[in-house]
Design a protein around this motif. Structure first.
Motif, PDB file in Angstrom:
ATOM      1  N   VAL A 271       0.825  -1.213   0.000  1.00 16.28           N
ATOM      2  CA  VAL A 271       0.000   0.000   0.000  1.00 16.28           C
ATOM      3  C   VAL A 271       0.861   1.265   0.000  1.00 16.28           C
ATOM      4  O   VAL A 271       0.344   2.376   0.191  1.00 16.28           O
ATOM      5  N   GLY A 272       2.168   1.099  -0.179  1.00 16.41           N
ATOM      6  CA  GLY A 272       3.054   2.259  -0.263  1.00 16.41           C
ATOM      7  C   GLY A 272       3.287   2.970   1.043  1.00 16.41           C
ATOM      8  O   GLY A 272       3.607   4.171   1.053  1.00 16.41           O
ATOM      9  N   TYR A 273       3.157   2.264   2.163  1.00 14.43           N
ATOM     10  CA  TYR A 273       3.321   2.882   3.475  1.00 14.43           C
ATOM     11  C   TYR A 273       4.775   2.682   3.933  1.00 14.43           C
ATOM     12  O   TYR A 273       5.181   1.595   4.327  1.00 14.43           O
ATOM     13  N   GLU A 274       5.558   3.761   3.852  1.00 13.24           N
ATOM     14  CA  GLU A 274       6.945   3.712   4.289  1.00 13.24           C
ATOM     15  C   GLU A 274       7.021   4.189   5.734  1.00 13.24           C
ATOM     16  O   GLU A 274       6.761   5.348   6.032  1.00 13.24           O
ATOM     17  N   VAL A 275       7.373   3.278   6.617  1.00 13.46           N
ATOM     18  CA  VAL A 275       7.357   3.571   8.038  1.00 13.46           C
ATOM     19  C   VAL A 275       8.459   2.766   8.715  1.00 13.46           C
ATOM     20  O   VAL A 275       8.789   1.657   8.285  1.00 13.46           O
ATOM     21  N   THR A 276       9.036   3.312   9.765  1.00 18.01           N
ATOM     22  CA  THR A 276      10.046   2.585  10.530  1.00 18.01           C
ATOM     23  C   THR A 276       9.381   1.445  11.296  1.00 18.01           C
ATOM     24  O   THR A 276       8.337   1.634  11.919  1.00 18.01           O
ATOM     25  N   MET A 277       9.990   0.265  11.231  1.00 17.85           N
ATOM     26  CA  MET A 277       9.492  -0.892  11.977  1.00 17.85           C
ATOM     27  C   MET A 277      10.496  -1.220  13.074  1.00 17.85           C
ATOM     28  O   MET A 277      11.700  -1.320  12.823  1.00 17.85           O
ATOM     29  N   PHE A 278       9.982  -1.425  14.284  1.00 22.71           N
ATOM     30  CA  PHE A 278      10.846  -1.712  15.433  1.00 22.71           C
ATOM     31  C   PHE A 278      10.293  -2.930  16.152  1.00 22.71           C
ATOM     32  O   PHE A 278       9.136  -2.952  16.565  1.00 22.71           O
ATOM     33  N   GLY A 279      11.127  -3.977  16.286  1.00 18.61           N
ATOM     34  CA  GLY A 279      10.678  -5.214  16.903  1.00 18.61           C
ATOM     35  C   GLY A 279      11.521  -5.608  18.101  1.00 18.61           C
ATOM     36  O   GLY A 279      12.416  -4.881  18.542  1.00 18.61           O
ATOM     37  N   VAL A 280      11.222  -6.805  18.605  1.00 17.11           N
ATOM     38  CA  VAL A 280      11.953  -7.363  19.738  1.00 17.11           C
ATOM     39  C   VAL A 280      12.504  -8.728  19.326  1.00 17.11           C
ATOM     40  O   VAL A 280      12.547  -9.048  18.137  1.00 17.11           O
ATOM     41  N   ASP A 281      12.914  -9.545  20.303  1.00 13.44           N
ATOM     42  CA  ASP A 281      13.674 -10.734  19.922  1.00 13.44           C
ATOM     43  C   ASP A 281      12.863 -11.753  19.127  1.00 13.44           C
ATOM     44  O   ASP A 281      13.435 -12.573  18.413  1.00 13.44           O
ATOM     45  N   GLY A 282      11.546 -11.709  19.215  1.00 17.51           N
ATOM     46  CA  GLY A 282      10.730 -12.630  18.445  1.00 17.51           C
ATOM     47  C   GLY A 282      10.822 -12.433  16.942  1.00 17.51           C
ATOM     48  O   GLY A 282      10.470 -13.334  16.171  1.00 17.51           O
TER      49      GLY A 282
END
Length: 416
Positions: A271-282
Protein backbone atom coordinates in the motif's frame (compact mmCIF):
# COMPACT_ATOMS: atom_id res chain seq x y z
CA UNK A 1 26.57 5.80 20.95
CA UNK A 2 28.76 4.79 23.90
CA UNK A 3 26.64 7.04 26.07
CA UNK A 4 23.51 5.34 24.78
CA UNK A 5 24.70 1.86 25.57
CA UNK A 6 25.93 2.93 29.00
CA UNK A 7 22.41 4.12 29.63
CA UNK A 8 20.97 0.88 28.36
CA UNK A 9 23.26 -1.13 30.58
CA UNK A 10 22.21 0.87 33.61
CA UNK A 11 18.59 0.42 32.64
CA UNK A 12 19.00 -3.32 32.31
CA UNK A 13 20.74 -3.65 35.67
CA UNK A 14 18.18 -1.53 37.43
CA UNK A 15 15.32 -3.50 35.98
CA UNK A 16 17.02 -6.88 36.54
CA UNK A 17 16.69 -7.76 32.90
CA UNK A 18 15.67 -11.36 32.46
CA UNK A 19 16.56 -12.27 29.11
CA UNK A 20 24.64 -17.51 28.04
CA UNK A 21 28.34 -18.68 27.48
CA UNK A 22 31.11 -20.64 25.86
CA UNK A 23 33.98 -20.83 23.47
CA UNK A 24 35.14 -22.59 20.37
CA UNK A 25 36.63 -26.09 20.72
CA UNK A 26 40.16 -24.80 20.81
CA UNK A 27 39.39 -22.16 23.46
CA UNK A 28 38.98 -22.53 27.19
CA UNK A 29 35.45 -21.81 28.49
CA UNK A 30 34.89 -18.75 30.62
CA UNK A 31 36.36 -18.97 34.11
CA UNK A 32 33.63 -19.12 36.74
CA UNK A 33 35.45 -19.81 40.01
CA UNK A 34 34.24 -17.85 43.04
CA UNK A 35 36.45 -15.46 44.94
CA UNK A 36 38.52 -17.16 47.66
CA UNK A 37 36.54 -18.12 50.73
CA UNK A 38 33.11 -17.92 49.09
CA UNK A 39 31.28 -21.23 48.86
CA UNK A 40 29.08 -22.01 45.89
CA UNK A 41 26.60 -24.44 47.38
CA UNK A 42 23.87 -23.95 49.92
CA UNK A 43 23.28 -26.39 52.74
CA UNK A 44 20.37 -27.86 50.76
CA UNK A 45 22.62 -28.94 47.90
CA UNK A 46 23.69 -32.60 47.78
CA UNK A 47 27.19 -33.49 48.85
CA UNK A 48 29.75 -33.30 46.07
CA UNK A 49 32.08 -36.10 45.10
CA UNK A 50 35.07 -36.57 42.80
CA UNK A 51 38.72 -35.68 43.25
CA UNK A 52 40.70 -32.48 43.07
CA UNK A 53 37.75 -30.24 42.25
CA UNK A 54 37.17 -31.88 38.87
CA UNK A 55 33.83 -32.11 37.11
CA UNK A 56 33.53 -35.66 35.78
CA UNK A 57 31.06 -38.23 34.52
CA UNK A 58 28.21 -38.19 32.01
CA UNK A 59 25.55 -35.50 32.06
CA UNK A 60 22.27 -36.25 30.29
CA UNK A 61 20.96 -32.93 29.01
CA UNK A 62 17.63 -32.55 27.25
CA UNK A 63 16.11 -29.77 25.15
CA UNK A 64 12.48 -29.07 24.27
CA UNK A 65 11.50 -26.83 21.37
CA UNK A 66 9.73 -26.62 18.01
CA UNK A 67 11.83 -28.53 15.48
CA UNK A 68 8.91 -28.61 13.04
CA UNK A 69 5.96 -26.30 12.44
CA UNK A 70 5.64 -22.50 12.27
CA UNK A 71 8.21 -21.78 15.00
CA UNK A 72 10.82 -24.27 13.76
CA UNK A 73 13.32 -21.51 12.95
CA UNK A 74 13.57 -20.89 16.69
CA UNK A 75 13.69 -24.48 17.88
CA UNK A 76 15.97 -25.62 15.09
CA UNK A 77 18.51 -22.89 15.87
CA UNK A 78 18.46 -23.75 19.58
CA UNK A 79 18.77 -27.48 18.91
CA UNK A 80 21.67 -27.04 16.49
CA UNK A 81 23.50 -24.69 18.81
CA UNK A 82 23.03 -26.86 21.89
CA UNK A 83 24.57 -29.73 19.95
CA UNK A 84 27.53 -27.55 18.96
CA UNK A 85 28.09 -26.53 22.59
CA UNK A 86 27.86 -30.13 23.81
CA UNK A 87 30.32 -31.28 21.15
CA UNK A 88 32.75 -28.50 22.10
CA UNK A 89 32.61 -29.34 25.80
CA UNK A 90 33.08 -33.04 25.08
CA UNK A 91 36.13 -32.21 22.96
CA UNK A 92 37.77 -30.33 25.85
CA UNK A 93 38.67 -33.61 27.54
CA UNK A 94 37.92 -32.33 31.03
CA UNK A 95 36.40 -35.60 32.21
CA UNK A 96 32.81 -34.52 31.62
CA UNK A 97 30.76 -35.93 28.74
CA UNK A 98 27.41 -34.45 27.74
CA UNK A 99 24.79 -36.72 26.20
CA UNK A 100 22.39 -34.40 24.41
CA UNK A 101 18.78 -35.13 23.42
CA UNK A 102 16.61 -32.54 21.61
CA UNK A 103 12.85 -33.15 21.51
CA UNK A 104 10.27 -31.56 19.18
CA UNK A 105 7.16 -29.96 20.70
CA UNK A 106 5.88 -28.21 17.53
CA UNK A 107 5.19 -25.09 19.65
CA UNK A 108 2.26 -26.97 21.23
CA UNK A 109 1.78 -27.14 25.01
CA UNK A 110 0.39 -30.68 25.11
CA UNK A 111 3.12 -32.02 22.84
CA UNK A 112 5.69 -30.18 24.90
CA UNK A 113 4.57 -31.99 28.06
CA UNK A 114 4.81 -35.25 26.13
CA UNK A 115 8.36 -34.33 25.09
CA UNK A 116 9.20 -33.58 28.72
CA UNK A 117 7.95 -37.00 29.79
CA UNK A 118 10.05 -38.63 27.06
CA UNK A 119 13.13 -36.87 28.41
CA UNK A 120 12.31 -38.03 31.92
CA UNK A 121 12.05 -41.61 30.63
CA UNK A 122 15.46 -41.08 29.02
CA UNK A 123 16.76 -40.08 32.50
CA UNK A 124 17.52 -36.46 31.63
CA UNK A 125 19.16 -34.63 34.53
CA UNK A 126 18.43 -31.06 33.39
CA UNK A 127 16.60 -29.38 30.51
CA UNK A 128 17.33 -26.51 28.18
CA UNK A 129 13.88 -25.20 27.37
CA UNK A 130 11.29 -24.80 26.49
CA UNK A 131 12.00 -22.57 23.51
CA UNK A 132 8.61 -20.83 23.22
CA UNK A 133 6.53 -19.36 25.99
CA UNK A 134 3.18 -21.17 26.01
CA UNK A 135 4.71 -24.67 26.00
CA UNK A 136 7.22 -23.56 28.62
CA UNK A 137 4.50 -22.41 31.00
CA UNK A 138 2.93 -25.87 30.80
CA UNK A 139 6.18 -27.83 31.12
CA UNK A 140 7.63 -25.65 33.86
CA UNK A 141 4.66 -26.50 36.09
CA UNK A 142 5.39 -30.21 35.62
CA UNK A 143 9.12 -29.70 36.16
CA UNK A 144 8.54 -27.69 39.31
CA UNK A 145 6.44 -30.48 40.77
CA UNK A 146 9.02 -33.10 39.78
CA UNK A 147 12.07 -30.96 40.76
CA UNK A 148 13.71 -30.94 37.32
CA UNK A 149 16.00 -27.98 36.60
CA UNK A 150 15.08 -25.90 33.54
CA UNK A 151 16.99 -23.10 31.84
CA UNK A 152 14.96 -21.60 29.00
CA UNK A 153 16.83 -19.85 26.20
CA UNK A 154 13.88 -17.82 24.96
CA UNK A 155 10.58 -18.32 26.82
CA UNK A 156 10.41 -14.78 28.10
CA UNK A 157 7.02 -14.42 29.82
CA UNK A 158 7.20 -13.50 33.49
CA UNK A 159 4.81 -16.40 34.18
CA UNK A 160 7.46 -18.95 33.12
CA UNK A 161 9.64 -18.75 36.27
CA UNK A 162 7.01 -17.17 38.55
CA UNK A 163 6.70 -19.17 41.75
CA UNK A 164 9.10 -21.86 40.47
CA UNK A 165 12.53 -21.86 42.07
CA UNK A 166 13.84 -24.46 39.58
CA UNK A 167 13.11 -22.46 36.39
CA UNK A 168 15.57 -19.85 35.08
CA UNK A 169 15.57 -17.63 31.99
CA UNK A 170 18.55 -16.79 29.82
CA UNK A 171 16.49 -14.36 27.72
CA UNK A 172 15.20 -10.92 28.59
CA UNK A 173 11.80 -11.06 30.24
CA UNK A 174 8.82 -9.67 28.34
CA UNK A 175 8.30 -6.71 30.72
CA UNK A 176 11.87 -5.54 30.32
CA UNK A 177 11.84 -5.91 26.53
CA UNK A 178 8.85 -3.60 26.39
CA UNK A 179 10.26 -0.91 28.64
CA UNK A 180 13.73 -1.07 27.08
CA UNK A 181 12.23 -0.72 23.58
CA UNK A 182 10.28 2.38 24.58
CA UNK A 183 13.39 3.84 26.19
CA UNK A 184 15.48 3.19 23.07
CA UNK A 185 12.91 4.75 20.73
CA UNK A 186 12.61 7.79 22.95
CA UNK A 187 16.33 8.30 23.55
CA UNK A 188 17.13 8.09 19.85
CA UNK A 189 14.23 10.24 18.66
CA UNK A 190 13.07 7.51 16.30
CA UNK A 191 9.44 8.62 16.19
CA UNK A 192 6.98 11.31 17.10
CA UNK A 193 3.90 9.13 16.59
CA UNK A 194 3.94 5.40 17.37
CA UNK A 195 1.58 2.62 16.29
CA UNK A 196 1.50 -0.82 17.92
CA UNK A 197 0.37 -4.10 16.37
CA UNK A 198 0.36 -7.02 18.79
CA UNK A 199 -1.07 -10.52 19.19
CA UNK A 200 -3.65 -10.45 21.96
CA UNK A 201 -3.86 -14.26 22.08
CA UNK A 202 -0.15 -14.65 22.88
CA UNK A 203 1.35 -14.16 26.35
CA UNK A 204 4.71 -13.11 24.92
CA UNK A 205 3.29 -10.38 22.71
CA UNK A 206 0.77 -9.11 25.26
CA UNK A 207 3.34 -8.87 28.06
CA UNK A 208 5.72 -6.78 25.98
CA UNK A 209 2.88 -4.56 24.72
CA UNK A 210 1.71 -3.78 28.26
CA UNK A 211 5.07 -2.66 29.58
CA UNK A 212 5.89 -0.79 26.37
CA UNK A 213 2.76 1.35 26.69
CA UNK A 214 3.41 2.03 30.37
CA UNK A 215 6.97 3.15 29.68
CA UNK A 216 5.90 5.15 26.61
CA UNK A 217 3.43 7.09 28.75
CA UNK A 218 6.18 7.82 31.27
CA UNK A 219 8.50 9.05 28.52
CA UNK A 220 5.88 11.07 26.68
CA UNK A 221 5.87 8.94 23.53
CA UNK A 222 2.63 9.49 21.64
CA UNK A 223 0.85 6.25 20.73
CA UNK A 224 -1.63 7.05 17.97
CA UNK A 225 -2.77 3.56 16.98
CA UNK A 226 -3.11 0.26 18.86
CA UNK A 227 -4.46 -2.72 16.94
CA UNK A 228 -4.38 -6.44 17.56
CA UNK A 229 -4.72 -9.85 15.95
CA UNK A 230 -4.84 -13.49 17.06
CA UNK A 231 -3.14 -16.63 15.88
CA UNK A 232 -6.24 -17.41 13.85
CA UNK A 233 -6.29 -14.05 12.07
CA UNK A 234 -2.56 -13.62 11.47
CA UNK A 235 -2.76 -13.46 7.69
CA UNK A 236 -4.45 -10.16 6.78
CA UNK A 237 -3.17 -7.00 8.42
CA UNK A 238 -4.78 -4.47 6.10
CA UNK A 239 -6.98 -3.00 8.86
CA UNK A 240 -4.09 -2.64 11.30
CA UNK A 241 -1.80 -1.05 8.70
CA UNK A 242 -4.52 1.32 7.51
CA UNK A 243 -5.19 2.45 11.07
CA UNK A 244 -1.52 3.18 11.69
CA UNK A 245 -1.20 5.03 8.39
CA UNK A 246 -4.35 7.11 8.78
CA UNK A 247 -3.23 8.23 12.23
CA UNK A 248 0.14 9.40 10.92
CA UNK A 249 2.36 6.87 12.70
CA UNK A 250 5.99 7.19 11.68
CA UNK A 251 7.03 4.04 13.59
CA UNK A 252 5.24 0.75 14.14
CA UNK A 253 6.23 -1.24 17.22
CA UNK A 254 5.89 -4.98 16.61
CA UNK A 255 6.16 -7.11 19.78
CA UNK A 256 5.48 -10.24 17.73
CA UNK A 257 7.14 -13.23 16.08
CA UNK A 258 8.77 -13.15 12.67
CA UNK A 259 6.02 -14.93 10.68
CA UNK A 260 3.27 -12.29 11.14
CA UNK A 261 5.92 -9.57 11.02
CA UNK A 262 6.96 -10.71 7.53
CA UNK A 263 3.37 -10.33 6.33
CA UNK A 264 3.05 -6.87 7.86
CA UNK A 265 6.21 -5.74 6.09
CA UNK A 266 4.93 -7.09 2.76
CA UNK A 267 1.44 -5.64 3.14
CA UNK A 268 2.74 -2.23 4.21
CA UNK A 269 4.86 -2.12 1.08
CA UNK A 270 1.87 -3.14 -1.05
CA UNK A 271 0.00 0.00 0.00
CA UNK A 272 3.05 2.26 -0.26
CA UNK A 273 3.32 2.88 3.48
CA UNK A 274 6.94 3.71 4.29
CA UNK A 275 7.36 3.57 8.04
CA UNK A 276 10.05 2.59 10.53
CA UNK A 277 9.49 -0.89 11.98
CA UNK A 278 10.85 -1.71 15.43
CA UNK A 279 10.68 -5.21 16.90
CA UNK A 280 11.95 -7.36 19.74
CA UNK A 281 13.67 -10.73 19.92
CA UNK A 282 10.73 -12.63 18.45
CA UNK A 283 11.46 -11.01 15.08
CA UNK A 284 14.98 -12.42 15.04
CA UNK A 285 14.81 -15.17 12.44
CA UNK A 286 12.90 -13.24 9.81
CA UNK A 287 15.92 -13.28 7.49
CA UNK A 288 15.84 -17.09 7.46
CA UNK A 289 12.13 -17.37 6.68
CA UNK A 290 11.68 -19.43 3.53
CA UNK A 291 10.44 -17.37 0.58
CA UNK A 292 10.77 -14.05 2.40
CA UNK A 293 12.17 -11.11 0.41
CA UNK A 294 14.80 -9.82 2.83
CA UNK A 295 14.79 -6.41 1.15
CA UNK A 296 11.42 -5.84 2.84
CA UNK A 297 13.21 -5.88 6.20
CA UNK A 298 15.78 -3.25 5.22
CA UNK A 299 16.07 -0.75 8.07
CA UNK A 300 14.05 -2.83 10.56
CA UNK A 301 15.43 -2.39 14.08
CA UNK A 302 15.12 -4.74 17.02
CA UNK A 303 16.44 -5.27 20.51
CA UNK A 304 18.37 -8.49 20.86
CA UNK A 305 21.23 -9.71 23.06
CA UNK A 306 23.22 -11.07 20.11
CA UNK A 307 24.64 -9.78 16.85
CA UNK A 308 26.23 -12.26 14.47
CA UNK A 309 28.46 -9.55 13.00
CA UNK A 310 30.22 -8.87 16.31
CA UNK A 311 33.98 -8.99 15.86
CA UNK A 312 34.98 -10.82 19.06
CA UNK A 313 36.63 -14.22 18.55
CA UNK A 314 34.02 -16.19 20.48
CA UNK A 315 31.15 -14.93 18.34
CA UNK A 316 33.01 -15.35 15.09
CA UNK A 317 34.10 -18.91 15.97
CA UNK A 318 30.54 -19.86 16.79
CA UNK A 319 29.07 -18.22 13.68
CA UNK A 320 31.62 -20.00 11.48
CA UNK A 321 30.98 -23.38 13.11
CA UNK A 322 27.24 -22.94 12.81
CA UNK A 323 27.39 -21.93 9.16
CA UNK A 324 29.82 -24.72 8.32
CA UNK A 325 27.62 -27.37 9.93
CA UNK A 326 24.13 -26.13 9.10
CA UNK A 327 24.45 -23.51 6.37
CA UNK A 328 21.71 -21.35 7.86
CA UNK A 329 21.56 -17.71 8.91
CA UNK A 330 22.22 -17.70 12.63
CA UNK A 331 19.73 -15.93 14.88
CA UNK A 332 19.70 -14.90 18.51
CA UNK A 333 17.86 -18.04 19.58
CA UNK A 334 20.78 -20.18 18.50
CA UNK A 335 23.16 -18.05 20.56
CA UNK A 336 20.82 -18.31 23.54
CA UNK A 337 20.73 -22.11 23.26
CA UNK A 338 24.51 -22.29 23.00
CA UNK A 339 24.85 -20.10 26.06
CA UNK A 340 22.39 -22.24 28.04
CA UNK A 341 24.55 -25.35 27.65
CA UNK A 342 27.68 -23.47 28.67
CA UNK A 343 25.92 -21.80 31.60
CA UNK A 344 24.95 -25.21 32.98
CA UNK A 345 28.47 -26.51 32.34
CA UNK A 346 30.02 -23.47 34.04
CA UNK A 347 27.65 -23.84 37.01
CA UNK A 348 28.57 -27.48 37.51
CA UNK A 349 32.27 -26.64 37.13
CA UNK A 350 31.86 -23.93 39.76
CA UNK A 351 30.19 -26.41 42.10
CA UNK A 352 32.91 -29.02 41.58
CA UNK A 353 35.68 -26.51 42.24
CA UNK A 354 34.04 -25.33 45.44
CA UNK A 355 33.27 -28.81 46.73
CA UNK A 356 36.29 -30.96 45.96
CA UNK A 357 34.93 -32.39 42.72
CA UNK A 358 31.63 -33.61 41.34
CA UNK A 359 30.84 -36.78 39.40
CA UNK A 360 27.50 -36.26 37.67
CA UNK A 361 27.04 -39.85 36.48
CA UNK A 362 23.68 -41.22 37.60
CA UNK A 363 22.95 -38.21 39.82
CA UNK A 364 19.17 -37.97 40.08
CA UNK A 365 17.52 -35.01 38.40
CA UNK A 366 16.18 -33.96 41.80
CA UNK A 367 19.68 -33.76 43.29
CA UNK A 368 21.00 -32.09 40.14
CA UNK A 369 18.22 -29.53 40.47
CA UNK A 370 19.32 -28.66 44.01
CA UNK A 371 22.93 -28.24 42.89
CA UNK A 372 22.10 -26.00 39.95
CA UNK A 373 19.69 -23.85 41.95
CA UNK A 374 22.37 -23.37 44.62
CA UNK A 375 24.87 -22.13 42.03
CA UNK A 376 22.59 -20.01 39.83
CA UNK A 377 21.33 -18.11 42.88
CA UNK A 378 24.83 -17.70 44.36
CA UNK A 379 25.98 -14.06 43.99
CA UNK A 380 29.55 -15.33 43.51
CA UNK A 381 28.62 -17.17 40.30
CA UNK A 382 28.61 -15.49 36.91
CA UNK A 383 29.23 -16.63 33.37
CA UNK A 384 30.25 -15.01 30.10
CA UNK A 385 28.45 -15.91 26.91
CA UNK A 386 27.67 -14.85 23.39
CA UNK A 387 24.61 -12.96 24.62
CA UNK A 388 26.11 -11.25 27.63
CA UNK A 389 29.15 -10.91 29.86
CA UNK A 390 29.11 -11.41 33.60
CA UNK A 391 25.60 -12.85 33.55
CA UNK A 392 24.05 -13.47 36.95
CA UNK A 393 20.62 -14.67 38.06
CA UNK A 394 18.16 -13.58 40.71
CA UNK A 395 16.37 -16.01 42.99
CA UNK A 396 13.30 -15.36 40.82
CA UNK A 397 15.10 -16.91 37.85
CA UNK A 398 15.73 -13.68 35.94
CA UNK A 399 19.05 -13.04 34.26
CA UNK A 400 20.92 -9.75 34.42
CA UNK A 401 22.64 -8.66 31.21
CA UNK A 402 22.66 -5.62 28.95
CA UNK A 403 20.43 -5.33 25.87
CA UNK A 404 21.82 -4.59 22.42
CA UNK A 405 20.17 -3.16 19.33
CA UNK A 406 20.63 -4.25 15.72
CA UNK A 407 19.41 -2.96 12.39
CA UNK A 408 18.92 -5.02 9.24
CA UNK A 409 21.11 -3.82 6.38
CA UNK A 410 21.63 -5.60 3.08
CA UNK A 411 19.98 -8.76 4.39
CA UNK A 412 22.07 -9.03 7.56
CA UNK A 413 21.88 -8.00 11.21
CA UNK A 414 24.27 -5.14 11.96
CA UNK A 415 24.97 -4.01 15.51
CA UNK A 416 24.21 -0.41 16.43
Amino acid sequence: MKKLFSMMLALSMAASLAACGGSAPESKPAETAAPAGEAAATEAAPEANGEGGALTGTLKLGMIGPLTGPAALYGGAVNNSCQIAADEINALGTGLTIEYNGQDDEHDAEKSVNAYNQLKDWNAQAIVGCVTTTPCVAVSAEANSDRMFMLTPSASAASVPAGKDNVFQLCFSDPNQGSASAQYISDNGLATKVAIIYNNSDAYSTGIYQTFTAKAAELGLEIVSTTTFTDDTANDFSVQIADAQSNGADLIFLPIYYTPASLILQQAKNVGYEVTMFGVDGMDGILSLEGFDTSLAEGVMLLTPFSADADDARTQNFVKTYNDQYGDTLNQFGADGYDCVYAIYDALTFYAEQNGGYDVTDVSFEDMCDVLISVFTNPAFSTDGLTGEGMTWSVEGEVNKAPKAVIIKDGAYVGL
